[in-house]
Structures are given as structure tokens and as C-alpha cells.
Scaffold this motif. Structure first.
Motif, PDB file in Angstrom:
ATOM      1  N   ALA A   1     -56.958 -55.176 -12.473  1.00  7.84           N
ATOM      2  CA  ALA A   1     -56.147 -56.592 -12.576  1.00  7.84           C
ATOM      3  C   ALA A   1     -56.426 -57.557 -11.499  1.00  7.84           C
ATOM      4  CB  ALA A   1     -54.946 -56.140 -12.948  1.00  7.84           C
ATOM      5  N   THR A   2     -55.673 -58.539 -11.316  1.00  7.29           N
ATOM      6  CA  THR A   2     -55.412 -59.539 -10.142  1.00  7.29           C
ATOM      7  C   THR A   2     -54.210 -59.507  -9.367  1.00  7.29           C
ATOM      8  OG1 THR A   2     -55.075 -61.421 -11.294  1.00  7.29           O
ATOM      9  CG2 THR A   2     -57.278 -60.654 -11.651  1.00  7.29           C
ATOM     10  N   PRO A   3     -54.041 -60.134  -8.384  1.00  7.51           N
ATOM     11  CA  PRO A   3     -52.828 -60.272  -7.661  1.00  7.51           C
ATOM     12  C   PRO A   3     -51.982 -61.336  -8.691  1.00  7.51           C
ATOM     13  CG  PRO A   3     -54.346 -60.069  -6.258  1.00  7.51           C
ATOM     14  CD  PRO A   3     -55.124 -60.306  -7.484  1.00  7.51           C
ATOM     15  N   SER A   4     -52.676 -61.987  -9.481  1.00  5.48           N
ATOM     16  CA  SER A   4     -51.698 -62.811 -10.287  1.00  5.48           C
ATOM     17  C   SER A   4     -50.606 -62.173 -10.985  1.00  5.48           C
ATOM     18  CB  SER A   4     -52.585 -63.424 -11.672  1.00  5.48           C
ATOM     19  OG  SER A   4     -53.520 -64.399 -10.946  1.00  5.48           O
TER      20      SER A   4
ATOM     21  N   ASP B   1     -44.750 -55.163  -3.833  1.00  2.00           N
ATOM     22  CA  ASP B   1     -44.865 -56.301  -3.265  1.00  2.00           C
ATOM     23  C   ASP B   1     -43.731 -57.155  -2.471  1.00  2.00           C
ATOM     24  OD1 ASP B   1     -47.732 -56.031  -3.971  1.00  2.00           O
ATOM     25  OD2 ASP B   1     -47.292 -57.342  -5.584  1.00  2.00           O
ATOM     26  N   ARG B   2     -43.891 -57.824  -1.601  1.00  2.48           N
ATOM     27  CA  ARG B   2     -42.959 -58.444  -1.039  1.00  2.48           C
ATOM     28  C   ARG B   2     -43.506 -60.109  -1.376  1.00  2.48           C
ATOM     29  NH1 ARG B   2     -42.133 -56.275   4.987  1.00  2.48           N
ATOM     30  NH2 ARG B   2     -40.742 -54.539   4.379  1.00  2.48           N
ATOM     31  N   PRO B   3     -42.503 -60.967  -1.366  1.00  2.00           N
ATOM     32  CA  PRO B   3     -42.976 -62.406  -1.615  1.00  2.00           C
ATOM     33  C   PRO B   3     -44.234 -62.664  -0.940  1.00  2.00           C
ATOM     34  CG  PRO B   3     -40.491 -62.441  -1.391  1.00  2.00           C
ATOM     35  CD  PRO B   3     -41.141 -60.894  -0.809  1.00  2.00           C
TER      36      PRO B   3
ATOM     37  N   LYS C   1     -47.588 -66.973  -6.016  1.00  2.00           N
ATOM     38  CA  LYS C   1     -47.207 -68.441  -6.653  1.00  2.00           C
ATOM     39  C   LYS C   1     -48.555 -69.120  -6.812  1.00  2.00           C
ATOM     40  CE  LYS C   1     -43.319 -68.764  -3.349  1.00  2.00           C
ATOM     41  NZ  LYS C   1     -42.633 -69.481  -2.161  1.00  2.00           N
ATOM     42  N   VAL C   2     -49.703 -69.285  -6.182  1.00  2.00           N
ATOM     43  CA  VAL C   2     -50.710 -69.962  -6.282  1.00  2.00           C
ATOM     44  C   VAL C   2     -51.667 -69.481  -7.676  1.00  2.00           C
ATOM     45  CG1 VAL C   2     -52.833 -70.682  -5.280  1.00  2.00           C
ATOM     46  CG2 VAL C   2     -50.925 -70.767  -3.858  1.00  2.00           C
ATOM     47  N   LEU C   3     -51.876 -68.285  -7.387  1.00  3.30           N
ATOM     48  CA  LEU C   3     -52.947 -67.669  -8.309  1.00  3.30           C
ATOM     49  C   LEU C   3     -52.569 -67.774  -9.701  1.00  3.30           C
ATOM     50  CD1 LEU C   3     -54.239 -64.280  -6.499  1.00  3.30           C
ATOM     51  CD2 LEU C   3     -55.221 -66.566  -6.866  1.00  3.30           C
TER      52      LEU C   3
ATOM     53  N   GLY D   1     -47.833 -58.708   1.128  1.00  3.77           N
ATOM     54  CA  GLY D   1     -46.505 -58.749   1.923  1.00  3.77           C
ATOM     55  C   GLY D   1     -46.040 -57.582   2.866  1.00  3.77           C
ATOM     56  N   HIS D   2     -46.750 -56.578   2.685  1.00  4.27           N
ATOM     57  CA  HIS D   2     -46.640 -55.405   3.391  1.00  4.27           C
ATOM     58  C   HIS D   2     -47.874 -55.185   4.234  1.00  4.27           C
ATOM     59  CE1 HIS D   2     -42.897 -53.578   1.970  1.00  4.27           C
ATOM     60  NE2 HIS D   2     -43.283 -54.027   0.824  1.00  4.27           N
TER      61      HIS D   2
END
Length: 212
Positions: free
Chosen positions: A107-110, A116-118, A123-125, A177-178
């Protein structure tokens, strides 16, 4: 180990198949066109069919120990429909019927993982993907949900910028975020990470982000 590979004729899928064979695994590849795989090996079984072909999917999954999916949505803006989502649902159903529990995919970080942390990628992807590739983003969400909403023992690796550079052997993995995760990653290293998850239990029922 017996491993079924989906998307085996794609850029990452072919590398997954070759690495599995190099390690001595028995591989079953589900492909639309065997000619695109262009590989013959005594430990390779090719099942010809599409994800919409229930019989072909069940034949590919039957008797396997794990499924590695290198499937991804079409990045063409003109593409419509939910072919990969529906196909992934069919794969999940076949795995449940055949009592195969291990699923490794992409998958993707979208898409965020609960660990995850913020992070700016959250936001962008999704915004970029929604504007440039809306159907692909919908497919990614659908195919991922088909797996994560099931009882399968899954690991879904989130990649950002796959490249055709040679393998480096340097792989970062973790949660946004980690951990310090970059963006670019060679397809050979992506394939190596997917194969490594057959024996690595760190990311069971999780979606780690990975990079070089």
C-alpha cells in the motif's frame, strides 16, 4: 515453503518470484499472461487467470502457506472501476476457504496505521493522490480494507517512491512519526522486504512504512 504470488508479472512481482525461487521456495504465480512473466523453473507453477476468475484464484491459493501480493491499482487517470478491490476480496475469500492465513502485500503512506503518529505524509499524500489519481486512491483504500477487515494474518508494506535502482540491502521499516523512514526505495529491496516477512513476525497485522 509454498508461496502464491499475485501480480507476479509486474515490476515488483517478478522480483518477488525470482527471490523466492532463489531461496528454494515452491512458487505459484497467478498471471493474466504467462508470457509477461517470462520465467520457467522447476519450482514454479503458473496459473493463468484474472482476479475476477474465482476458479483460477482458488487454484492459485489451494495448498499454499502464504500469499504475497504485488498488486497495485492502475495510475491512469482514465481508469475506472474497482477491479483490484474486488479481486482482493476474492483472494481473501479464497484464502479463508482454503484456510490460508498469511497475507503480505503493498500500500502507500496515504493510508495510516494505528501505530503511526501525526506526520506530514498523512496530510500531503492523500490530497495529492486524491487530486491526481482519485480512482487509484479509492482502489488502494478498498484493497487494503479487504485485507485488514478480515481475520487474515497480514503485513502490508507501505511504499512511497519505488525506483529501478539496484538492491542496496539497506531497508528501513517502522511507523510514521516513530521511525526514520524515507521515501525512495528500489523495487529489488521492496521485493526483499516482502519475502522476508514470511519468517519475520514483527509486523503481524500491521502496515509498516518502508524505504531505503
Amino acid at each position: 515453503m509454498r508461496v502464491t504470488v499475485l501480480g507476479a508479472s509486474g515490476a515488483i512481482g517478478r522480483l518477488v518470484v525470482q527471490q523466492l525461487l532463489d531461496y528454494g521456495h515452491e512458487v505459484t504465480a497467478l498471471v493474466r499472461s504467462p508470457a509477461k512473466l517470462a520465467l520457467i523453473h522447476t519450482h514454479l507453477t503458473v496459473v493463468t487467470g484474472q482476479l475476477s476468475d474465482r476458479d483460477a484464484v482458488e487454484r492459485a491459493v489451494s495448498g499454499t502457506d502464504a500469499v504475497i501480493s504485488a498488486l497495485g491499482p492502475s495510475m491512469k487517470r482514465s481508469t475506472t472501476g474497482r477491479e483490484v478491490t474486488d479481486g482482493t476480496r476474492a483472494v481473501v475469500k479464497a484464502m479463508e476457504t482454503e484456510q490460508v492465513t498469511r497475507f503480505i502485500g503493498l500500500a502507500t503512506p496515504s493510508l495510516a496505521d494505528p501505530q503511526d503518529r501525526p506526520h506530514w505524509k498523512h496530510k500531503v499524500l492523500p490530497v495529492m493522490a486524491g487530486l491526481m489519481f482519485p480512482n487509484a486512491l479509492a482502489e488502494l483504500k478498498g484493497m487494503t480494507a479487504a485485507v485488514t477487515d478480515s481475520d487474515l494474518d497480514y503485513t502490508i508494506a507501505r511504499i512511497t517512491v519505488p525506483t529501478n535502482k539496484p538492491a542496496t540491502g539497506r531497508i528501513r521499516s517502522g511507523f510514521l512519526g516513530h521511525d526514520r523512514i524515507g521515501s525512495a526505495m528500489s523495487r529489488a529491496d521492496i521485493a526483499a522486504f516482502l519475502v522476508s516477512q514470511l519468517t519475520d513476525a514483527r509486523y503481524r497485522r500491521a502496515m509498516p512504512a518502508i524505504s531505503n
